[in-house]
Design a protein around this motif. Structure first.
Motif, PDB file in Angstrom:
ATOM      1  N   ALA A 233      -7.499   5.448  -7.844  1.00  0.00           N
ATOM      2  CA  ALA A 233      -6.993   5.186  -9.191  1.00  0.00           C
ATOM      3  C   ALA A 233      -5.480   5.071  -9.187  1.00  0.00           C
ATOM      4  O   ALA A 233      -4.905   4.171  -9.820  1.00  0.00           O
ATOM      5  CB  ALA A 233      -7.444   6.296 -10.138  1.00  0.00           C
ATOM      6  N   VAL A 234      -4.821   5.962  -8.455  1.00  0.00           N
ATOM      7  CA  VAL A 234      -3.354   5.903  -8.360  1.00  0.00           C
ATOM      8  C   VAL A 234      -2.914   4.609  -7.682  1.00  0.00           C
ATOM      9  O   VAL A 234      -1.996   3.925  -8.146  1.00  0.00           O
ATOM     10  CB  VAL A 234      -2.821   7.128  -7.591  1.00  0.00           C
ATOM     11  CG1 VAL A 234      -1.323   6.967  -7.303  1.00  0.00           C
ATOM     12  CG2 VAL A 234      -3.073   8.404  -8.377  1.00  0.00           C
ATOM     13  N   ALA A 235      -3.572   4.247  -6.587  1.00  0.00           N
ATOM     14  CA  ALA A 235      -3.226   3.026  -5.860  1.00  0.00           C
ATOM     15  C   ALA A 235      -3.402   1.794  -6.741  1.00  0.00           C
ATOM     16  O   ALA A 235      -2.557   0.886  -6.728  1.00  0.00           O
ATOM     17  CB  ALA A 235      -4.081   2.902  -4.605  1.00  0.00           C
ATOM     18  N   GLY A 236      -4.484   1.761  -7.508  1.00  0.00           N
ATOM     19  CA  GLY A 236      -4.741   0.614  -8.370  1.00  0.00           C
ATOM     20  C   GLY A 236      -3.718   0.478  -9.482  1.00  0.00           C
ATOM     21  O   GLY A 236      -3.199  -0.616  -9.732  1.00  0.00           O
ATOM     22  N   VAL A 237      -3.402   1.591 -10.156  1.00  0.00           N
ATOM     23  CA  VAL A 237      -2.444   1.549 -11.270  1.00  0.00           C
ATOM     24  C   VAL A 237      -1.042   1.209 -10.760  1.00  0.00           C
ATOM     25  O   VAL A 237      -0.353   0.343 -11.315  1.00  0.00           O
ATOM     26  CB  VAL A 237      -2.436   2.896 -12.022  1.00  0.00           C
ATOM     27  CG1 VAL A 237      -1.301   2.923 -13.044  1.00  0.00           C
ATOM     28  CG2 VAL A 237      -3.766   3.124 -12.709  1.00  0.00           C
ATOM     29  N   VAL A 238      -0.606   1.888  -9.695  1.00  0.00           N
ATOM     30  CA  VAL A 238       0.714   1.607  -9.135  1.00  0.00           C
ATOM     31  C   VAL A 238       0.778   0.171  -8.611  1.00  0.00           C
ATOM     32  O   VAL A 238       1.788  -0.525  -8.776  1.00  0.00           O
ATOM     33  CB  VAL A 238       1.043   2.610  -8.009  1.00  0.00           C
ATOM     34  CG1 VAL A 238       2.343   2.222  -7.307  1.00  0.00           C
ATOM     35  CG2 VAL A 238       1.160   4.024  -8.573  1.00  0.00           C
TER      36      VAL A 238
END
Length: 283
Positions: A233-238
């Motif tokens: 989720a962090v990788a996708g949003v960033v």
């Protein structure tokens, strides 16, 4: 790997995968200087899949149009009902991306050798400096008016060659392909758009190959999936915001701003990789 480390790796993936600073180069240097562990095979796959989703979210209209035109093109071939004049833009974009992906197959026989280059911090540092030069020149000499309608087969094949060269650790894939497109006369927004859409078959193909390998080796620990999903989720949003930043700076002719970071990081890493072996015995 701890939960916080999973989140940090997710953030690093989201930034370095799309900003023209070489994710593979940074990972190699972080491992060398700080002993940071590389994500396990499954998590590495999931992080790449998360950034793949980020590209799909940003360019969903293009991707949907390309999928529809791909099947329409197949139907037209079967029915021998070729469109008069130029094909639809989505269909032409599919053809250009297929052509630009072909040079990657030339890398497959030497894939192991290319990956081994990442173990040499001096080499990776020099490649970061080279990436900086490529980015700097992209603003000075890049940019034109070519788009999906006017880009030639030669143009997209050369962008594909640039993508193949960017498998070398320290060379940024996005930076190299966007700069190559600009140098060939691509309009700046089209150069960025084509680069990120071009990443889809490459990343998807590599991800599928790794999934088969991991499943065959039985390296899946389902207890870690909640941690992995948080990192994804962090990788996708960033990654989403990183793509937006690249698009903004490229449209304003400031894509070369990333060159200064690559020069500073490359020079610092080169100095450290040369001095560390000398100072280590004394310590």
């Amino acid at each position: 790997m701890t939960f916080w480390m999973a989140l940090i790796l997710g953030a690093v993936q989201g930034v370095a995968e799309f900003l023209p600073i070489s994710s593979s180069g940074h990972l190699s240097l972080l491992q060398y200087f700080f002993g940071m562990e590389e994500p396990d095979a499954l998590y590495n796959i999931l992080l790449h899949f998360a950034t793949l989703i980020a590209v799909c979210v940003v360019y969903w209209r293009d991707i949907l149009d390309m999928i529809m035109e791909f099947f329409r093109g197949i139907a037209a071939l079967i029915s021998h009902d070729a469109p008069r004049g130029n094909p639809p833009e989505g269909r032409q974009l599919v053809l250009l991306i297929i052509l630009a992906t072909l040079p990657l197959f030339l890398i497959l026989p030497i894939e192991g050798l290319v990956e081994d280059l990442g173990a040499n911090p001096v080499f990776v540092s020099v490649m970061l400096l080279v990436t900086g030069c490529v980015l700097f020149l992209s603003d000075k000499y890049g940019g034109g008016r070519k788009n999906v309608r006017t880009a030639t087969v030669k143009d997209v094949l050369l962008v594909g060659v640039a993508q193949g060269m960017a498998t070398i650790p320290g060379l940024s894939r996005s930076g190299t392909t966007i700069s190559a497109g600009m140098a060939l006369g691509f309009e700046r927004n089209f150069a960025v758009r084509f680069s990120f859409l071009l990443s889809l078959p490459a990343v998807l193909g590599a991800t599928l190959l790794k999934v088969v390998k991991v499943m065959g080796a039985g390296e899946i620990d389902t207890a870690l999936l909640p941690m992995y999903l948080a990192g994804m989720a962090v990788a996708g949003v960033v990654g989403y915001f990183s793509i937006s930043l690249v698009k903004l700076l490229a449209s304003k002719g400031k894509f070369g701003m990333f060159a200064y970071y690559c020069w500073i990081a490359g020079a610092a890493a080169l100095a450290g990789s040369l001095l560390l072996p000398i100072l280590a015995p004394a310590a």
